[in-house]
Design a protein around this motif. Structure first.
Motif, PDB file in Angstrom:
ATOM      1  N   ARG A  95     -17.216  -2.009   2.323  1.00 34.72           N
ATOM      2  CA  ARG A  95     -16.513  -3.307   1.615  1.00 34.72           C
ATOM      3  C   ARG A  95     -15.148  -2.943   2.075  1.00 34.72           C
ATOM      4  NH1 ARG A  95     -16.925   3.081   1.124  1.00 34.72           N
ATOM      5  NH2 ARG A  95     -14.767   4.585   1.184  1.00 34.72           N
ATOM      6  N   ASN A  96     -14.669  -2.045   3.356  1.00 38.99           N
ATOM      7  CA  ASN A  96     -13.714  -2.939   4.317  1.00 38.99           C
ATOM      8  C   ASN A  96     -13.690  -4.415   4.472  1.00 38.99           C
ATOM      9  OD1 ASN A  96     -13.050  -0.535   3.342  1.00 38.99           O
ATOM     10  ND2 ASN A  96     -13.075   1.419   4.389  1.00 38.99           N
ATOM     11  N   LYS A 139       0.900  -1.507   0.208  1.00 42.83           N
ATOM     12  CA  LYS A 139       0.146  -0.176  -0.058  1.00 42.83           C
ATOM     13  C   LYS A 139       1.067   1.255   0.518  1.00 42.83           C
ATOM     14  CE  LYS A 139      -3.795   1.797   1.683  1.00 42.83           C
ATOM     15  NZ  LYS A 139      -5.333   1.803   3.601  1.00 42.83           N
ATOM     16  N   GLU A 158      -2.421   4.672   9.886  1.00 45.37           N
ATOM     17  CA  GLU A 158      -2.369   3.116   9.880  1.00 45.37           C
ATOM     18  C   GLU A 158      -2.182   1.673  10.587  1.00 45.37           C
ATOM     19  OE1 GLU A 158      -4.753   1.025   5.882  1.00 45.37           O
ATOM     20  OE2 GLU A 158      -3.447   2.571   5.553  1.00 45.37           O
ATOM     21  N   GLN A 218     -15.251  -8.131  -0.424  1.00 48.27           N
ATOM     22  CA  GLN A 218     -15.893  -6.987  -0.286  1.00 48.27           C
ATOM     23  C   GLN A 218     -16.511  -7.977   0.462  1.00 48.27           C
ATOM     24  OE1 GLN A 218     -15.628  -4.070  -2.510  1.00 48.27           O
ATOM     25  NE2 GLN A 218     -14.026  -3.586  -2.134  1.00 48.27           N
ATOM     26  N   GLN A 260     -12.645   3.216   9.019  1.00 52.14           N
ATOM     27  CA  GLN A 260     -14.311   3.674   8.208  1.00 52.14           C
ATOM     28  C   GLN A 260     -14.383   1.826   8.112  1.00 52.14           C
ATOM     29  OE1 GLN A 260     -15.419   5.826   5.989  1.00 52.14           O
ATOM     30  NE2 GLN A 260     -13.481   7.703   7.636  1.00 52.14           N
ATOM     31  N   CYS A 261     -15.768   1.870   8.994  1.00 49.78           N
ATOM     32  CA  CYS A 261     -16.263   0.496   8.841  1.00 49.78           C
ATOM     33  C   CYS A 261     -17.663   0.510   7.991  1.00 49.78           C
ATOM     34  CB  CYS A 261     -16.974   0.683  10.300  1.00 49.78           C
ATOM     35  SG  CYS A 261     -17.577  -1.127  10.947  1.00 49.78           S
ATOM     36  N   MET A 284     -10.930  -6.973   8.954  1.00 48.70           N
ATOM     37  CA  MET A 284     -10.658  -5.570   7.950  1.00 48.70           C
ATOM     38  C   MET A 284     -10.038  -5.095   8.178  1.00 48.70           C
ATOM     39  SD  MET A 284     -13.322  -6.446  11.055  1.00 48.70           S
ATOM     40  CE  MET A 284     -15.037  -6.475  11.546  1.00 48.70           C
ATOM     41  N   ILE A 285     -10.227  -3.508   7.077  1.00 46.83           N
ATOM     42  CA  ILE A 285      -8.855  -2.772   6.930  1.00 46.83           C
ATOM     43  C   ILE A 285      -9.333  -1.821   6.764  1.00 46.83           C
ATOM     44  CG2 ILE A 285      -8.360  -4.737   4.951  1.00 46.83           C
ATOM     45  CD1 ILE A 285      -9.493  -3.682   2.638  1.00 46.83           C
ATOM     46  N   ASP A 286      -9.005  -0.980   5.849  1.00 47.05           N
ATOM     47  CA  ASP A 286      -8.606   0.845   5.546  1.00 47.05           C
ATOM     48  C   ASP A 286      -8.851   1.854   7.153  1.00 47.05           C
ATOM     49  OD1 ASP A 286      -8.774   3.259   4.975  1.00 47.05           O
ATOM     50  OD2 ASP A 286     -10.448   2.973   3.679  1.00 47.05           O
TER      51      ASP A 286
END
Length: 270
Positions: free
Chosen positions: A153-154, A39, A80, A114, A149-150, A169-171
């Motif tokens: 898509r995450n 990333k 992050e 996702q 950002q729950c 979960m990501i982001d």
């Protein structure tokens, strides 16, 4: 035998040479330690975006809807990585950080699908996966943690086997706790999760309401009470158009507000 957790010199050289993550910010590599995600850093976003969202949050009296600063660059990458490490230490299903460089970092790969995609396709497992995602969120809140950002898509789904499963979960490029309390950040998690999923979820209102009641009432009392108060404020937005011709975001907010109205009615005395 435990698999290695350090990227080899060849892995790092190949990642460093690649133009993929520089052009698109995200690139998947198969390496000596398995599949990973590289990333790159995101440029800082224009502050007008934050002023608009924060102004709407003030207008509605819902501070948890204010935009957390997405600083970008080194600061965003540091946030992050810190969030991933804290959440990982708390037992959250998030990627492990494997390597940090000046303009990118490498983390483990969780899956290729996702939750939002599974819901959009009305996959037979969509409702079950939505429930599993919410249960993970509840467990995380019980450990005094929160996400960033729950949104659906995450939430990553691993569908390589016979039965799709929620992999994690990501982001985490922003940190809501910079501008709000823990309770507000946890209510924000629920609002974002519902807003991003209810509009297209293959489930009737009774099923949705029963599950969310169960999850929210299991939260700390400060969180459940704040959630109820916020639903009362958001309920007015149920009058937004429900037609897709007004855009997906409008439809998503309307569906979440319609849920908020139902929740506020059921919990009027709280």
């Amino acid at each position: 035998m435990t698999p290695p957790t350090r990227l080899s010199a060849d892995d790092l050289a190949r990642i460093t040479r690649s133009s993929g993550w520089r052009a698109h910010r995200i690139e998947v590599f198969d390496t000596s330690v398995g599949r990973v995600i590289v990333k790159g850093q995101r440029p800082a976003r224009h502050p007008a975006r934050y002023r608009l969202m924060s102004g709407l949050a003030r207008l509605l009296g819902t501070p948890m809807l204010a935009a957390a600063p997405a600083l970008g660059g080194v600061q965003g990458q540091t946030i992050e990585i810190d969030r991933l490490q804290v959440l990982g230490a708390a037992g959250a299903p998030v990627p492990r950080v494997l390597h940090v460089a000046g303009d990118y970092f490498v983390m483990t790969w969780l899956g290729n699908t996702q939750l939002a995609e599974m819901i959009h396709r009305h996959h037979p497992a969509a409702l079950s996966l939505w429930q599993k995602g919410a249960q993970l969120l509840s467990a995380l809140h019980a450990k005094q943690q929160y996400l960033s950002q729950c949104v659906a898509r995450n939430v990553v789904v691993d569908d390589r086997g016979g039965t799709p499963r929620v992999a994690g979960m990501i982001d985490f490029e922003d940190d809501p706790r910079q501008i709000m309390s823990l309770a507000e950040a946890q209510v924000r998690d629920w609002l974002l999760y519902l807003q991003s999923s209810l509009w297209n979820l293959p489930a009737n209102n009774e099923t949705v309401d029963w599950h969310v009641d169960h999850w929210v009432q299991a939260e700390h009392i400060e969180v459940s009470q704040l959630f109820a108060r916020t639903c009362r404020k958001l309920a007015l937005l149920r009058h937004l158009p429900r037609s897709r011709r007004w855009g997906r975001d409008t439809v998503a907010v309307q569906a979440a507000a319609a849920f908020a109205h139902r929740y506020a009615q059921r919990h009027a005395a709280h």
